[in-house]
Design a protein around this motif. Structure first.
Motif, PDB file in Angstrom:
ATOM      1  N   CYS A  56      -0.951 -12.964   0.118  1.00  0.00           N
ATOM      2  CA  CYS A  56      -0.832 -12.016   1.232  1.00  0.00           C
ATOM      3  C   CYS A  56      -1.250 -10.629   0.756  1.00  0.00           C
ATOM      4  O   CYS A  56      -0.425  -9.711   0.644  1.00  0.00           O
ATOM      5  N   ASN A  57      -2.531 -10.474   0.425  1.00  0.00           N
ATOM      6  CA  ASN A  57      -3.019  -9.214  -0.119  1.00  0.00           C
ATOM      7  C   ASN A  57      -4.223  -8.675   0.634  1.00  0.00           C
ATOM      8  O   ASN A  57      -4.946  -7.809   0.135  1.00  0.00           O
ATOM      9  N   ARG A  58      -4.460  -9.169   1.826  1.00  0.00           N
ATOM     10  CA  ARG A  58      -5.618  -8.722   2.597  1.00  0.00           C
ATOM     11  C   ARG A  58      -5.418  -7.290   3.082  1.00  0.00           C
ATOM     12  O   ARG A  58      -4.331  -6.910   3.494  1.00  0.00           O
ATOM     13  N   LYS A  59      -6.486  -6.487   3.001  1.00  0.00           N
ATOM     14  CA  LYS A  59      -6.413  -5.117   3.473  1.00  0.00           C
ATOM     15  C   LYS A  59      -6.227  -5.105   4.998  1.00  0.00           C
ATOM     16  O   LYS A  59      -6.485  -6.099   5.667  1.00  0.00           O
ATOM     17  N   PRO A  60      -5.768  -3.974   5.551  1.00  0.00           N
ATOM     18  CA  PRO A  60      -5.550  -3.906   6.997  1.00  0.00           C
ATOM     19  C   PRO A  60      -6.804  -4.297   7.774  1.00  0.00           C
ATOM     20  O   PRO A  60      -7.918  -3.933   7.394  1.00  0.00           O
ATOM     21  N   PHE A  61      -6.618  -5.038   8.848  1.00  0.00           N
ATOM     22  CA  PHE A  61      -7.738  -5.465   9.682  1.00  0.00           C
ATOM     23  C   PHE A  61      -7.337  -5.374  11.151  1.00  0.00           C
ATOM     24  O   PHE A  61      -6.177  -5.520  11.502  1.00  0.00           O
TER      25      PHE A  61
END
Length: 240
Positions: A56-61
């Motif tokens: 769970c390390n995805r940048k804001p989208f």
């Protein structure tokens, strides 16, 4: 897991530079809830050292309002449908019988289910601010009869009583119908001997779901059963 965010919470500000200059978004501050919302990966502290937490390390989208985020572990319309399914409650499978609880050998027992209780049930779940929603639709599709003994006949022979046009099942017994064959019922061929027969009536509910973005599908059907004790007596007669 992923969560929707509004405003500019801690941890988001440091990533703003990544989105300036139109790559990949031209307007990072487009946060109006009626248009959409920013989502970001958030580690669940309860997962401890679980390797999955690191994913769970995805940048804001950005996700437009009413659209699934399309990220692993993110809440989507199917998640909401599962939640609505867990909260779905249908009426008890309580049937009407005539004669009730006591019958006579070769005398048909009429069985029916009132349309007022046998109707569609809808439950809705939403994720506030995202435009995401889903609802389950539980629809009764039939009644199955099991007389509790091989010494019996069901009406119809399959034991599957279909739904009438008015959403009821079977036909209520009326005075003078004792010589008629019920559309839904059972006829016992042998009297009970101390122990009553266990008449089982099972109502099957077909469950589907629909949600934002024209999503939807089927969910697991539910079957709910009620049991009636049936005492069956012989016809008494006097021979001269």
């Amino acid at each position: 897991m992923y969560s929707s965010v509004g405003g500019d919470p801690a941890g988001i500000a440091d990533d703003k530079a990544h989105y300036q200059g139109g790559k990949p978004y031209k307007n990072f501050n487009a946060t109006r809830n009626d248009r959409g919302m920013w989502w970001v990966g958030v580690k669940n502290k309860d997962m401890g050292q679980d390797p999955g937490a690191g994913a769970c390390n995805r940048k804001p989208f950005w996700v437009d309002a009413g659209k699934d985020p399309g990220a692993p572990e993110a809440v989507n319309t199917k998640t909401l449908a599962d939640l609505a399914y867990q909260r779905t409650r249908v009426p008890d499978a309580e049937v009407e019988l005539k004669p009730a609880n006591r019958s006579t050998v070769n005398l048909p027992t009429w069985i029916w289910l009132d349309k007022a209780r046998f109707k569609e049930v809808t439950v809705r779940a939403e994720l506030p601010g995202t435009g995401l929603w889903a609802e389950t639709i539980a629809k009764p599709v039939g009644l199955h009869l099991d007389p509790g003994t091989d010494d019996a006949e069901t009406y119809p022979a399959s034991g599957e009583c279909a739904i009438n046009d008015d959403d009821s099942i079977g036909t209520p017994y009326a005075k003078g119908d004792s010589d008629q064959t019920p559309p839904c019922g059972v006829r016992y061929l042998r009297a009970t001997a101390g122990q009553p027969y266990q008449l089982r009536a099972s109502v099957t509910w077909e469950v589907t779901w629909r949600g934002a973005g024209k999503t939807g599908g089927d969910l697991t059907n539910g079957t709910f059963e009620t049991t009636k004790d049936m005492d069956v007596q012989e016809i008494q007669s006097i021979n001269r």
